[in-house]
Design a protein around this motif. Structure first.
Motif, short mmCIF file in Angstrom:
data_model
loop_
_atom_site.label_atom_id
_atom_site.label_comp_id
_atom_site.label_asym_id
_atom_site.label_seq_id
_atom_site.Cartn_x
_atom_site.Cartn_y
_atom_site.Cartn_z
N THR A 167 0.84 -1.20 0.00
CA THR A 167 0.00 0.00 0.00
C THR A 167 0.87 1.25 0.00
O THR A 167 1.79 1.38 0.81
CB THR A 167 -0.92 0.02 1.23
N THR A 169 0.67 5.30 0.42
CA THR A 169 -0.24 6.33 0.91
C THR A 169 -0.41 7.43 -0.13
O THR A 169 0.46 7.64 -1.00
CB THR A 169 0.29 6.97 2.20
N THR A 213 -8.05 0.48 -4.25
CA THR A 213 -8.11 1.54 -3.26
C THR A 213 -8.03 0.94 -1.86
O THR A 213 -8.77 -0.01 -1.55
CB THR A 213 -9.41 2.35 -3.40
N VAL A 214 -7.14 1.45 -1.05
CA VAL A 214 -7.08 1.07 0.36
C VAL A 214 -7.71 2.23 1.12
O VAL A 214 -7.08 3.27 1.31
CB VAL A 214 -5.63 0.82 0.82
N TYR A 219 -3.43 3.60 -2.23
CA TYR A 219 -3.68 2.63 -3.29
C TYR A 219 -2.57 1.58 -3.30
O TYR A 219 -1.49 1.78 -2.73
CB TYR A 219 -3.69 3.32 -4.67
N LYS A 220 -2.86 0.47 -4.00
CA LYS A 220 -1.82 -0.53 -4.23
C LYS A 220 -2.13 -1.30 -5.49
O LYS A 220 -3.28 -1.39 -5.93
CB LYS A 220 -1.70 -1.50 -3.05
#
Length: 225
Positions: A167, A169, A213-214, A219-220
């Motif tokens: 992930t 930021t 989307t986290v 995001y990852k």
């Protein structure tokens, strides 16, 4: 570098580890596919050595899974199957090399060192499933069809690929994409760039398979097996 060895012969597995030992390397020794997948949750391998005949499945299928999931690191198949068709099948599944048993550990080490040297000079190209990304020439393809990316989208993609499964930021992405200062960048610029990149890469951008989307973080680029 983490080297994952998937071999159900425990003595051979340990022998390979000893033959390849170096200060900059650590090893994940796994005796079945389930153990390999569990080890990959904590360590991202830079090299796979896979036996074909395993207690819970085929190393060939696992190799194909790795390639489909975006693992573009060297994979060496290690097996007692020495027919030409077995070798062709292994290479077609995504393996980079194929060593048959019995073998010399010294020869195996030489083959592995050659693979690692080759992998460190891959001319900037990344092959992942249906994708080919060449960050040196700024050429991107999906299913052999060219994808046109802006510089911002290409930089965002490069960050995702370099950190697959991790992930990132929003703050870090903004700093890396716009290093001259984010105070002059619209606060929605990152969201817009992600949305445009998804539209170009994803089959269903509203339900993305790759750029996840986290929530509340960033995001990852998802990697799953």
């Amino acid at each position: 570098m983490v080297i994952l060895i998937l071999e159900d012969d425990t003595a051979l597995c340990k022998g390979i580890e000893m033959a390849l030992a170096a200060p900059e390397r650590c090893f994940a020794l796994c005796h079945n596919i389930a153990a390999a997948k569990a080890a990959m949750q904590n360590k991202r391998p830079g090299l796979f050595i896979l036996d074909i005949n395993l207690p819970d499945g085929s190393g060939l299928n696992f190799c194909a899974e790795l390639r489909s999931a975006g693992y573009d690191v060297p994979i060496l198949m290690l097996t007692a199957n020495d027919t030409e068709m077995d070798m062709v099948t292994g290479l077609n599944c995504g393996a980079d090399d194929y060593v048959t048993k019995p073998f010399s550990l010294a020869v195996l080490r030489a083959r592995i060192e050659a693979l690692l040297r080759r992998g460190s000079h891959n001319d900037g190209k990344v092959f992942m499933g249906d994708f080919m990304f060449d960050f040196e020439t700024m050429r991107f393809e999906k299913n052999n069809q060219t994808i046109e990316l802006s510089k911002t989208e290409a930089r965002l993609l490069q960050l995702f690929i370099a950190n697959k499964g991790q992930t990132l930021t929003r703050e870090r992405l903004q700093t890396l994409i716009w290093p001259d200062g984010t105070e002059y960048v619209d606060e929605n610029a990152l969201s817009v760039a992600v949305r445009r990149l998804r539209a170009k890469l994803e089959d269903a951008p509203s339900n993305p398979q790759f750029i996840k989307t986290v929530h509340g973080i960033g995001y990852k680029w998802a990697v799953s097996l």
